[in-house]
Design a protein around this motif. Sequence first.
Motif, short mmCIF file in Angstrom:
data_model
loop_
_atom_site.label_atom_id
_atom_site.label_comp_id
_atom_site.label_asym_id
_atom_site.label_seq_id
_atom_site.Cartn_x
_atom_site.Cartn_y
_atom_site.Cartn_z
N PHE A 92 -8.95 -3.65 -5.64
CA PHE A 92 -8.85 -3.38 -4.11
C PHE A 92 -7.58 -3.32 -3.73
CE2 PHE A 92 -9.04 -7.76 -4.49
CZ PHE A 92 -8.30 -8.40 -3.67
N PRO A 93 -7.20 -2.38 -2.92
CA PRO A 93 -5.74 -2.19 -2.51
C PRO A 93 -5.25 -3.43 -1.42
CG PRO A 93 -7.30 -0.95 -0.82
CD PRO A 93 -7.98 -1.66 -2.26
N VAL A 94 -3.80 -3.50 -1.70
CA VAL A 94 -3.28 -4.74 -1.09
C VAL A 94 -1.94 -4.46 -0.66
CG1 VAL A 94 -4.64 -6.61 -2.37
CG2 VAL A 94 -2.52 -5.79 -3.34
N GLU A 95 -1.35 -4.91 0.08
CA GLU A 95 0.03 -4.79 0.46
C GLU A 95 0.62 -6.24 0.50
OE1 GLU A 95 2.07 -2.37 3.90
OE2 GLU A 95 1.63 -4.38 4.74
N LEU A 96 1.64 -6.27 -0.27
CA LEU A 96 2.14 -7.52 -0.69
C LEU A 96 4.01 -7.58 -0.43
CD1 LEU A 96 3.75 -7.81 -3.49
CD2 LEU A 96 1.41 -7.71 -4.43
N ALA A 97 4.27 -8.78 -0.07
CA ALA A 97 6.02 -9.23 -0.23
C ALA A 97 6.12 -10.48 -0.73
CB ALA A 97 6.62 -9.07 1.30
N ILE A 98 7.00 -10.31 -1.70
CA ILE A 98 7.36 -11.49 -2.80
C ILE A 98 8.66 -12.01 -2.24
CG2 ILE A 98 7.72 -12.26 -4.80
CD1 ILE A 98 5.99 -9.91 -6.00
N PHE A 99 8.84 -13.27 -2.38
CA PHE A 99 10.17 -13.96 -1.78
C PHE A 99 10.29 -15.21 -2.82
CE2 PHE A 99 8.59 -12.29 2.13
CZ PHE A 99 9.35 -11.58 2.50
N PRO A 100 11.58 -15.10 -3.55
CA PRO A 100 11.84 -16.36 -4.07
C PRO A 100 12.64 -17.50 -3.41
CG PRO A 100 13.47 -14.74 -4.62
CD PRO A 100 12.59 -14.17 -3.48
N MET A 101 12.09 -18.76 -3.82
CA MET A 101 12.64 -19.92 -3.08
C MET A 101 12.81 -20.85 -4.13
SD MET A 101 10.24 -19.95 0.45
CE MET A 101 11.10 -21.52 0.93
N PHE A 113 3.22 -13.18 0.04
CA PHE A 113 2.15 -12.96 0.95
C PHE A 113 1.52 -11.52 1.01
CE2 PHE A 113 6.00 -15.44 2.18
CZ PHE A 113 5.25 -16.12 3.01
N ILE A 114 0.01 -11.64 0.96
CA ILE A 114 -0.59 -10.48 0.55
C ILE A 114 -1.63 -10.24 1.58
CG2 ILE A 114 -2.17 -9.67 -1.33
CD1 ILE A 114 -0.88 -11.99 -3.33
N ARG A 115 -1.95 -9.04 1.94
CA ARG A 115 -2.79 -8.59 2.95
C ARG A 115 -3.78 -7.59 2.05
NH1 ARG A 115 -2.76 -4.65 7.23
NH2 ARG A 115 -0.74 -4.13 6.80
N SER A 116 -5.00 -7.83 2.37
CA SER A 116 -5.94 -6.96 1.70
C SER A 116 -6.13 -5.59 2.67
CB SER A 116 -7.39 -7.71 2.01
OG SER A 116 -8.19 -6.55 1.62
N MET A 117 -5.87 -4.50 1.91
CA MET A 117 -5.87 -2.99 2.52
C MET A 117 -7.49 -2.42 2.59
SD MET A 117 -2.97 -2.80 3.79
CE MET A 117 -2.89 -1.23 4.10
N VAL A 118 -8.37 -3.23 2.17
CA VAL A 118 -9.76 -2.83 1.93
C VAL A 118 -10.08 -2.24 3.43
CG1 VAL A 118 -12.16 -3.24 1.54
CG2 VAL A 118 -10.23 -4.27 0.25
N ALA A 119 -9.96 -2.56 4.44
CA ALA A 119 -10.52 -2.05 5.59
C ALA A 119 -9.85 -0.92 6.04
CB ALA A 119 -10.32 -3.15 6.97
N GLU A 120 -8.39 -1.09 6.04
CA GLU A 120 -7.71 0.21 6.03
C GLU A 120 -7.75 1.23 5.37
OE1 GLU A 120 -6.72 -2.91 5.97
OE2 GLU A 120 -5.44 -3.43 7.64
N GLU A 121 -8.08 1.05 4.26
CA GLU A 121 -8.44 2.14 3.17
C GLU A 121 -9.75 2.73 3.50
OE1 GLU A 121 -8.17 4.70 0.10
OE2 GLU A 121 -6.55 3.39 1.01
N ALA A 122 -10.72 2.05 3.79
CA ALA A 122 -12.16 2.42 4.19
C ALA A 122 -12.00 3.24 5.43
CB ALA A 122 -13.11 1.30 4.39
N ALA A 123 -11.23 2.92 6.56
CA ALA A 123 -10.95 3.71 7.66
C ALA A 123 -10.46 5.17 7.25
CB ALA A 123 -10.44 2.86 8.72
N ARG A 124 -9.40 5.00 6.39
CA ARG A 124 -8.80 6.24 6.21
C ARG A 124 -9.57 7.04 5.54
NH1 ARG A 124 -6.89 8.61 2.29
NH2 ARG A 124 -7.67 6.93 0.78
N ARG A 125 -10.28 6.65 4.38
CA ARG A 125 -11.18 7.26 3.38
C ARG A 125 -12.26 7.96 4.44
NH1 ARG A 125 -13.58 8.28 -1.29
NH2 ARG A 125 -15.62 8.17 -1.48
N ALA A 126 -12.93 7.21 5.32
CA ALA A 126 -13.92 7.70 6.12
C ALA A 126 -13.39 8.69 7.11
CB ALA A 126 -14.64 6.58 7.23
N HIS A 127 -12.20 8.74 7.57
CA HIS A 127 -11.70 9.75 8.39
C HIS A 127 -11.39 11.10 7.70
CE1 HIS A 127 -9.31 11.64 11.60
NE2 HIS A 127 -8.16 11.91 10.66
N GLU A 128 -10.77 10.89 6.35
CA GLU A 128 -10.71 11.86 5.49
C GLU A 128 -11.92 12.70 5.07
OE1 GLU A 128 -9.07 12.93 0.88
OE2 GLU A 128 -8.47 10.89 1.77
#
Length: 502
Positions: A92-101, A113-128
């Motif tokens: 499934f699609p995700v958007e992430l950002a990685i920080f070393p500490m 920090f990972i955010r699921s893009m499933v809902a956004e991808e579904a909305a984009r696909r439905a619109h298309e």
Amino acid sequence: MKHLEFLFDRALDAVVGMDEAGLVVAWNGSAEEIFGWSRAEAIGASMGDLIVPPQHRDAHASGLEHYNQTGKGPVLEQRVRITALHRDGSEFPVELAIFPMPNEGGEQIFYAFIRSMVAEEAARRAHELRAREGKALLAVAQKLLDDVSLNEFTQFCLDTACAVTGMEAGHFLVVRGQDANARLHPTDIWHLAAPQYQPVKEVTRNVRFAPGQGLPGRAWQSEQLQSLQDLTSSSHFDRRDVFGQVGLSSAVALPVWHGGQIQGVLEFFGTSKVRLDEELLRMLQTVGSQIGVAIWRKENAEHRETLRHEMNHRVGNSLSVLASIYRICSRSAQNKDELDDAFLGRIEAVGRANRMAIEDARHGAGLQALLDDAVGLLPERDRISIEVPDIVIERDSVMPLALVLNELATNALKHGSACEESRLVIRAKLDNAGCDLLLNWSELRAAPPATSPSEPKRVGFGTKLIQLMVEGRLGGSFERNLDETGFHVVMRLPMGPLGSSC
């Protein structure tokens, strides 16, 4: 650090941590929901094995090694869109950002920090998909206004549906026959995106589907869209071996309605890249249903136009037909009363033939009855020989077959009456294991002509009408031949459209 751990655990996005060895050291509640692994299962496991898809694991491992050696990482501290792996094996699609500490021991901990893009991808696909759906329906509506044949229009609709859905192949099947003999028959209307798919057309050519049989039959029986994500493993798909060999693995069958009845089924096929999700199936349902309505509107318009031409053709022939009948009857009549009986009786026969072809097509009719009505307008019945099997023609095929027979009889009267000793021989038999009706119409000369006859250079409406009825409406073929022995027509008609199953 306790307050940070509390904050991370309350975060709506997944927060995961990985040490320099690539092992999970942090896993919040949102990570459990997004990836399906509990905290206890995740801690200490390899991050690459846990959530990184197989195609990205080499890059993940080499990137970690490169950072450990150089302290540099090209994807660190920036937003990256990529796919991740769920516990069930799905991506499934995700958007992430990685920080070393650095941790207390000086080693680096990588927090993502990972955010699921499933809902956004579904909305984009439905619109298309909705945009493509609207474009497809507009194209079909515009094509409906063009002066093209029914087959050309249906082919355009099928091509359009496959283009907007990403399906590699499509086919239109029609219902032929009545009641228990009704079957779904294949047509020559296919969309094949590449030559490699040609075998699926060949394996479908002789297939017939009863209600509930195969995927098309299930769509017909259930009156609803049916789909298979993996047809190669389904016992409901008899053609799965050939389809699997050419790489077609998903299938959708959609009933086409007209006049409150299912008149056909549209079937579509795709590769493993096609995801038969809710949105795609919804679009297929919408586009396919509208295409079905448009197809039958086009057929009705073409049917009305054919009838208009046919009626004009009949009116144009009326005087010559009546003149031929009168000349033949007058040669044998001894007085006015005999002429009246013979002539008026033949006019009634012409009326019965027209009525059978146009008005009585709502009911089935015997093949013998159709032939009797057609040749009833020919005066010399003693020169006509008919031998046909006892077959009942179903109602949808009565009119096209009656038109063909009436056209042949009319031409025999107009063009064959000059030879007084000519004979009409009509023979029919079941062929191809009972799947075809082979009908021979022969107008035989008593003697060969002085010069060899030649085929007419111009194809008249009568021949076009016969071709349209035999090939377009009855799904058969015909050949005609003019030689020294006379005029011959051979028709091969599949029994399915005539109302019988082979």
